[in-house]
Write an enzyme that holds these catalytic residues in place. Structure first.
Site, PDB file in Angstrom:
ATOM      1  N   HIS A  83      24.264   3.811 -25.354  1.00 58.34           N
ATOM      2  CA  HIS A  83      25.172   4.936 -25.060  1.00 58.34           C
ATOM      3  C   HIS A  83      25.778   4.847 -23.666  1.00 58.34           C
ATOM      4  CE1 HIS A  83      21.795   7.258 -23.062  1.00 58.34           C
ATOM      5  NE2 HIS A  83      22.806   7.691 -22.349  1.00 58.34           N
ATOM      6  N   ASP A 136      19.280   2.824 -29.487  1.00 59.94           N
ATOM      7  CA  ASP A 136      20.038   2.963 -28.227  1.00 59.94           C
ATOM      8  C   ASP A 136      19.731   1.797 -27.287  1.00 59.94           C
ATOM      9  OD1 ASP A 136      21.665   4.061 -26.351  1.00 59.94           O
ATOM     10  OD2 ASP A 136      20.376   5.774 -25.866  1.00 59.94           O
ATOM     11  N   GLN A 230      19.932  12.851 -16.396  1.00 60.97           N
ATOM     12  CA  GLN A 230      21.226  12.178 -16.491  1.00 60.97           C
ATOM     13  C   GLN A 230      21.346  11.123 -15.388  1.00 60.97           C
ATOM     14  OE1 GLN A 230      22.224  13.179 -19.280  1.00 60.97           O
ATOM     15  NE2 GLN A 230      20.951  15.004 -19.107  1.00 60.97           N
ATOM     16  N   GLY A 231      21.882   9.994 -15.732  1.00 55.53           N
ATOM     17  CA  GLY A 231      22.048   8.915 -14.760  1.00 55.53           C
ATOM     18  C   GLY A 231      20.898   7.930 -14.770  1.00 55.53           C
ATOM     19  N   ASP A 232      19.785   8.330 -15.398  1.00 55.01           N
ATOM     20  CA  ASP A 232      18.631   7.427 -15.499  1.00 55.01           C
ATOM     21  C   ASP A 232      18.696   6.573 -16.751  1.00 55.01           C
ATOM     22  OD1 ASP A 232      17.318   8.333 -13.180  1.00 55.01           O
ATOM     23  OD2 ASP A 232      16.495  10.043 -14.269  1.00 55.01           O
ATOM     24  N   SER A 233      19.569   6.925 -17.669  1.00 60.36           N
ATOM     25  CA  SER A 233      19.632   6.243 -18.962  1.00 60.36           C
ATOM     26  C   SER A 233      19.668   4.732 -18.833  1.00 60.36           C
ATOM     27  CB  SER A 233      20.875   6.675 -19.737  1.00 60.36           C
ATOM     28  OG  SER A 233      20.606   7.874 -20.383  1.00 60.36           O
TER      29      SER A 233
HETATM   30  N1  ARG Z   1      21.332  10.577 -21.651  1.00 61.13           N
HETATM   31  C1  ARG Z   1      20.918  10.587 -20.273  1.00 61.13           C
HETATM   32  C2  ARG Z   1      21.707   9.564 -19.479  1.00 61.13           C
HETATM   33  O1  ARG Z   1      22.720   9.096 -19.971  1.00 61.13           O
HETATM   34  C3  ARG Z   1      19.440  10.453 -20.113  1.00 61.13           C
HETATM   35  C4  ARG Z   1      18.764  11.691 -20.504  1.00 61.13           C
HETATM   36  C5  ARG Z   1      17.294  11.599 -20.439  1.00 61.13           C
HETATM   37  N2  ARG Z   1      16.842  12.933 -20.527  1.00 61.13           N
HETATM   38  C6  ARG Z   1      15.584  13.316 -20.463  1.00 61.13           C
HETATM   39  N3  ARG Z   1      15.318  14.576 -20.476  1.00 61.13           N
HETATM   40  N4  ARG Z   1      14.626  12.423 -20.398  1.00 61.13           N
HETATM   41  O2  ARG Z   1      21.477   9.299 -18.329  1.00 61.13           O
END
Ligand code: ARG
Length: 274
Positions: A83, A136, A230-233
């Protein structure tokens, strides 16, 4: 940048086969408690397999263009989340992003140091399902090899590192509060592998996704407080010195009853060794 979006996972097998065969890494260095959410700063030299995925063209230069994380599984191979390379995240088709690169060995994104290495080609799992979030995974092939000591072993199928209750750490430069406070330096949060039932109960199928055991991994703290955001993905979840997951999704960040969901590495390893 060359990419081959149409290649199947059998090609991915070739890309990471060497990494699978690599001997298991040494135990993870002690990371401070608490990324990320409820995390604290760590030295990238202690976790050199944690890299930033960046594009200044798409995300500006303030934080060196960081927008996701990645995990180094061979000198020229970085795993990240599918993603991360979507139109939704990039705001443009991947094909048009010409300056995609990884940043290795740099703690503070605003500082110099470490290495910026261009991404030569990108394999995005064509089976990634943006509704459930299953599959993913994307594999980046780097233009130049990173030092061998940057590589982390992937935990194979049946590795005790996947057992519920196992202590793990998640690494990233992402949001530290859930309010858009992006970290300038690498952080880690201590979490634990949670039973599949915890994420099945939290995510039976809703707007954020559907938890699917076998392909996803549930981790965090039942009472919340420590999590990726967010940003850790795409960034690494590490237990017993081995890579067990990639940050994928969750509802909010660090909230009680909404653990983090990770792409399960054993599933990839299983496919590669089939
Ligand atoms: N989708 C998020 C990203 O793009 C990561 C989200 C992880 N969230 C969580 N609650 N662990 O960075």
């Amino acid at each position: 940048m060359r990419r081959s979006l149409s290649r199947r996972l059998s090609t991915a097998a070739a890309l990471v086969a060497a990494a699978v065969a690599a001997p298991l890494a040494a135990p993870v260095p002690a990371a401070a408690d608490g990324v990320v959410i409820g995390g604290s700063p760590v030295q990238v030299s202690d976790s050199p397999w944690a890299v930033a995925l960046a594009s200044r063209d798409r995300f500006g230069g303030t934080r060196a263009g960081q927008f996701c994380g990645g995990a180094v599984v061979s000198p020229t191979t970085v795993l990240t989340a599918a993603h991360c390379l979507s139109m939704e995240v990039l705001g443009a088709p991947l094909e048009t992003v010409d300056d995609l690169h990884i940043i290795a060995g740099r703690n503070d994104l605003r500082a110099a140091g470490g290495r910026e290495v261009a991404v030569r080609s990108v394999w995005v799992n064509e089976e990634y399902d943006s509704f459930t979030n299953a599959g993913d995974l994307a594999i980046l092939t780097l233009d130049k090899p990173l030092p061998k000591d940057h590589v982390i072993a992937m935990a194979p199928v049946g590795d005790p590192a996947y057992e519920a209750g196992t202590r793990a750490h998640v690494y990233g430069w992402g949001d530290t509060t859930g309010q858009g406070d992006y970290a300038r330096s690498l952080r880690a949060a201590r979490v634990q592998v949670l039973p599949d039932t915890a994420c099945e109960a939290a995510y039976p199928g809703n707007a954020d996704g559907t938890y699917l055991r076998g392909v996803m991994l549930c981790a965090g703290e039942l009472e919340g407080g420590r999590d990726a955001c967010q940003g850790d993905s795409g960034g690494p979840l590490v237990a017993r010195g081995r890579l067990i997951g990639l940050v994928s999704w969750g509802s909010g960040c660090g909230q009680a009853g909404s653990p983090g969901v990770y792409t399960r590495i054993s599933e990839l390893v299983a496919r590669l060794t089939q």
